[in-house]
Design an enzyme around this catalytic site. Structure first.
Site, PDB file in Angstrom:
ATOM      1  N   ASP A  35     -16.697  -3.898  -4.114  1.00 21.00           N
ATOM      2  CA  ASP A  35     -16.817  -5.353  -3.599  1.00 21.00           C
ATOM      3  C   ASP A  35     -17.904  -6.260  -4.068  1.00 21.00           C
ATOM      4  O   ASP A  35     -18.849  -5.001  -3.462  1.00 21.00           O
ATOM      5  CB  ASP A  35     -15.863  -5.421  -2.483  1.00 21.00           C
ATOM      6  CG  ASP A  35     -15.523  -6.205  -0.939  1.00 21.00           C
ATOM      7  OD1 ASP A  35     -14.167  -6.377  -1.902  1.00 21.00           O
ATOM      8  OD2 ASP A  35     -16.445  -7.563  -1.210  1.00 21.00           O
ATOM      9  N   SER A  36     -17.765  -6.933  -3.481  1.00 22.05           N
ATOM     10  CA  SER A  36     -19.418  -7.381  -3.380  1.00 22.05           C
ATOM     11  C   SER A  36     -19.757  -7.416  -2.535  1.00 22.05           C
ATOM     12  O   SER A  36     -21.052  -7.312  -1.989  1.00 22.05           O
ATOM     13  CB  SER A  36     -18.911  -9.189  -3.728  1.00 22.05           C
ATOM     14  OG  SER A  36     -17.832  -9.772  -3.262  1.00 22.05           O
ATOM     15  N   ASP A  62      -7.440  -7.020  -6.258  1.00 24.93           N
ATOM     16  CA  ASP A  62      -6.254  -7.435  -5.262  1.00 24.93           C
ATOM     17  C   ASP A  62      -7.631  -8.243  -4.890  1.00 24.93           C
ATOM     18  O   ASP A  62      -8.223  -8.374  -3.874  1.00 24.93           O
ATOM     19  CB  ASP A  62      -6.310  -6.913  -4.297  1.00 24.93           C
ATOM     20  CG  ASP A  62      -5.716  -7.116  -3.134  1.00 24.93           C
ATOM     21  OD1 ASP A  62      -4.873  -8.760  -3.144  1.00 24.93           O
ATOM     22  OD2 ASP A  62      -5.499  -6.439  -1.821  1.00 24.93           O
ATOM     23  N   CYS A 108      -3.026 -13.654  -4.612  1.00 25.30           N
ATOM     24  CA  CYS A 108      -1.944 -14.256  -3.708  1.00 25.30           C
ATOM     25  C   CYS A 108      -2.588 -15.781  -3.511  1.00 25.30           C
ATOM     26  O   CYS A 108      -2.864 -17.096  -2.514  1.00 25.30           O
ATOM     27  CB  CYS A 108      -3.290 -13.695  -2.570  1.00 25.30           C
ATOM     28  SG  CYS A 108      -5.012 -14.128  -2.614  1.00 25.30           S
ATOM     29  N   ARG A 135       1.206  -0.867  -0.252  1.00 29.16           N
ATOM     30  CA  ARG A 135       0.347   0.290   0.661  1.00 29.16           C
ATOM     31  C   ARG A 135       0.335   1.494   0.216  1.00 29.16           C
ATOM     32  O   ARG A 135       0.550   2.079  -0.472  1.00 29.16           O
ATOM     33  CB  ARG A 135      -1.144   0.222   1.264  1.00 29.16           C
ATOM     34  CG  ARG A 135      -2.319  -0.922   0.860  1.00 29.16           C
ATOM     35  CD  ARG A 135      -3.097  -1.194   2.127  1.00 29.16           C
ATOM     36  NE  ARG A 135      -3.598  -2.088   2.428  1.00 29.16           N
ATOM     37  CZ  ARG A 135      -3.671  -3.146   2.642  1.00 29.16           C
ATOM     38  NH1 ARG A 135      -2.576  -2.803   4.380  1.00 29.16           N
ATOM     39  NH2 ARG A 135      -4.608  -4.120   3.065  1.00 29.16           N
TER      40      ARG A 135
HETATM   41  N1  SAH Z   1      -6.870  -5.005  -1.147  1.00 36.35           N
HETATM   42  C1  SAH Z   1      -7.560  -5.477  -0.132  1.00 36.35           C
HETATM   43  C2  SAH Z   1      -8.340  -6.458   0.607  1.00 36.35           C
HETATM   44  C3  SAH Z   1      -8.832  -7.919  -0.960  1.00 36.35           C
HETATM   45  S1  SAH Z   1      -9.802  -9.193  -0.199  1.00 36.35           S
HETATM   46  C4  SAH Z   1      -6.951  -4.925   1.320  1.00 36.35           C
HETATM   47  O1  SAH Z   1      -5.789  -4.500   0.656  1.00 36.35           O
HETATM   48  O2  SAH Z   1      -8.424  -4.897   2.015  1.00 36.35           O
HETATM   49  C5  SAH Z   1     -10.603  -9.294  -1.514  1.00 36.35           C
HETATM   50  C6  SAH Z   1     -12.313  -8.864  -1.759  1.00 36.35           C
HETATM   51  O3  SAH Z   1     -12.420  -8.993  -2.919  1.00 36.35           O
HETATM   52  C7  SAH Z   1     -13.087  -8.809  -0.450  1.00 36.35           C
HETATM   53  O4  SAH Z   1     -13.243  -8.262  -0.061  1.00 36.35           O
HETATM   54  C8  SAH Z   1     -14.210 -10.268  -1.455  1.00 36.35           C
HETATM   55  O5  SAH Z   1     -15.291  -9.651  -0.384  1.00 36.35           O
HETATM   56  C9  SAH Z   1     -14.184  -9.499  -2.578  1.00 36.35           C
HETATM   57  N2  SAH Z   1     -14.352 -10.509  -3.768  1.00 36.35           N
HETATM   58  C10 SAH Z   1     -14.390 -11.570  -3.993  1.00 36.35           C
HETATM   59  N3  SAH Z   1     -14.773 -11.841  -4.864  1.00 36.35           N
HETATM   60  C11 SAH Z   1     -15.622 -11.497  -5.552  1.00 36.35           C
HETATM   61  C12 SAH Z   1     -16.170 -10.553  -7.283  1.00 36.35           C
HETATM   62  N4  SAH Z   1     -16.327 -11.437  -7.933  1.00 36.35           N
HETATM   63  N5  SAH Z   1     -16.381  -9.768  -7.269  1.00 36.35           N
HETATM   64  C13 SAH Z   1     -16.209  -8.346  -5.781  1.00 36.35           C
HETATM   65  N6  SAH Z   1     -15.615  -8.795  -4.945  1.00 36.35           N
HETATM   66  C14 SAH Z   1     -15.738  -9.988  -4.781  1.00 36.35           C
END
Ligand code: SAH
Length: 397
Positions: free
Chosen positions: A251-252, A301, A341, A213
């Site tokens: 985000d979902s 991410d 990841c 970040r």
């Molecule tokens: N970048 C964030 C971490 C991301 S974790 C940080 O730094 O804190 C991955 C995220 O993707 C989760 O919050 C999950 O809710 C979301 N997610 C998973 N599949 C998804 C999709 N198909 N569409 C949107 N969001 C999704």
């Protein structure tokens, strides 16, 4: 003391001699002394010579979690105290960093404590016991942490899938001291974040991205940023601090986005035109493409797409899809900060996936930085599986 033994098949001692901490059932010829799950066992090669010592679990594919290769090293309270102390000592630089109070204190195999994770969130500890070996020794492990960290309370989040593979049921809840509030407030690189340690992902926060970040921050000034898979908006808050004009969070999870918005406000970033969109990233990227929307910077991410070697191919398609769409959504010379990841997707493979995406997107893409998991998530040379997070900062023409 009567020792219990695991005798290896002929020619199956290589990985043990290389000090890999997992001994798979397929390498075992026979057991001696009737070891039961949770017992300390000595591992002998086919010529009855000691090679390692660990903890046996008949329910797991990983039959023995190897802990030491020294025959004079007993697995007792003192052993766990040394391992935990070593892990905590390795975080001294982070402890001394006044601008950060949340980081991983103990990272499983990489810290010689297979299946145990401890994350520090200010004055609170959140722990995961993900192997029988760790579970069996929880008292010793926790006592050492209590002595070294003196937390206000310890909360357990042993609700990961890996517990099932060890024949353990999920466990969550307070284990010591006060019960943490529903949202803990932490400081990371001088920014404040609310963390849901009880119901959030993993132990509540993606601590492994802290250094990324920071490194991403230099690309945000004066830019419009799309933060895809935003979770609680950590990258977005850094973007706002760095001077991003607007951040689109996708985000979902609606609840995660609510926390993301709170996190923005708590850092004093109000009156902004940021967007919080609870939707599927795949759909949103396509919709933006159809609408002809272009961004300066995109952060991608996603969650772990590949959980085992068997679904690497399917996961690769997923990574390719979102990266291809993201490349198309970038202005010329825009920045793509993209992560995987999935441990089973190597850095090499990830780069190849991006190569394929760039061809299909008809864009010229340059790698300008390579990113990895934070220093509190070390990679143990004898356990390459401890490396999982990889990221590329790309300039997209
Ligand atoms: N970048 C964030 C971490 C991301 S974790 C940080 O730094 O804190 C991955 C995220 O993707 C989760 O919050 C999950 O809710 C979301 N997610 C998973 N599949 C998804 C999709 N198909 N569409 C949107 N969001 C999704």
């Amino acid at each position: 003391m009567i020792t219990k033994q695991v005798i290896l098949k002929k020619d199956r001692e290589k990985s043990v001699l290389n000090k890999h901490p997992w001994l798979f059932s397929g390498a075992i010829n026979r057991l001696e002394g009737n070891p039961e799950s949770g017992d300390v066992v000595d591992v002998w090669n086919s010529k009855a010579r000691f090679v390692a010592r660990g903890i046996y679990n008949e329910k797991s594919q990983i039959s023995v979690r190897l802990l030491t290769w020294n025959p004079n090293d007993p697995i007792d309270e003192e052993f766990w105290r040394r391992r935990i102390s070593r892990a905590v000592a390795g975080r001294l630089a982070l402890k001394q960093d006044q601008s950060t109070n949340a980081y991983r204190l103990v990272y499983s195999e990489a810290d010689g404590v297979p299946g145990f994770i401890a994350d520090l969130y200010g004055t609170w500890l959140v722990v995961q016991f993900l192997s029988l070996a760790a579970e069996k020794n929880r008292k010793f492990i926790l006592n050492t942490l209590l002595d070294l960290v003196e937390p206000q309370g310890i909360y357990e989040r042993s609700d990961s899938d890996s517990r099932e593979k060890e024949g353990l049921v999920p466990v969550t809840g307070p284990v010591w001291g006060e019960i943490p509030p529903d949202l803990i407030e932490i400081i990371e690189n001088g920014l404040t974040f609310q963390v849901d340690v009880k119901l959030g992902h993993k132990t509540g926060f993606y601590l492994d991205q802290r250094e990324n970040r920071m490194r991403a921050s230099k690309y945000f000034a004066g830019k419009e940023v799309l933060n895809a898979f935003a979770y609680t908006g950590a990258f977005s808050v850094y973007a706002a601090r760095a001077g991003a004009t607007r951040v689109i969070n996708v985000d979902s999870s609606e609840r995660s986005l609510q926390i993301a918005e709170n996190n923005m406000l708590r850092n004093g970033f109000n009156g902004r035109e940021d967007v919080y969109s609870a939707a599927d990233v795949f759909d949103v990227l396509r919709a933006y493409r159809e609408a002809g929307w272009k961004f300066d910077v995109i952060v991608l991410d996603p969650p772990k797409f590949a959980h085992s070697k068997r679904n690497v191919e399917k996961a690769s398609h997923g990574y390719k899809d979102i990266n291809l769409l993201a490349m198309k959504l970038l202005k010329r010379g825009g920045i793509l900060i993209t992560f995987s990841c999935s441990g089973v997707v190597s850095s090499d493979l990830f780069q190849k996936i991006l190569f394929g995406a760039s061809l299909d997107a008809s864009r010229t893409v340059q790698i300008i930085e390579r990113l990895s998991q934070g220093s509190d998530h070390p990679v143990l040379l004898t356990c390459p599986e401890s490396e999982y997070l990889k990221g590329l900062v790309c300039r997209v023409w």
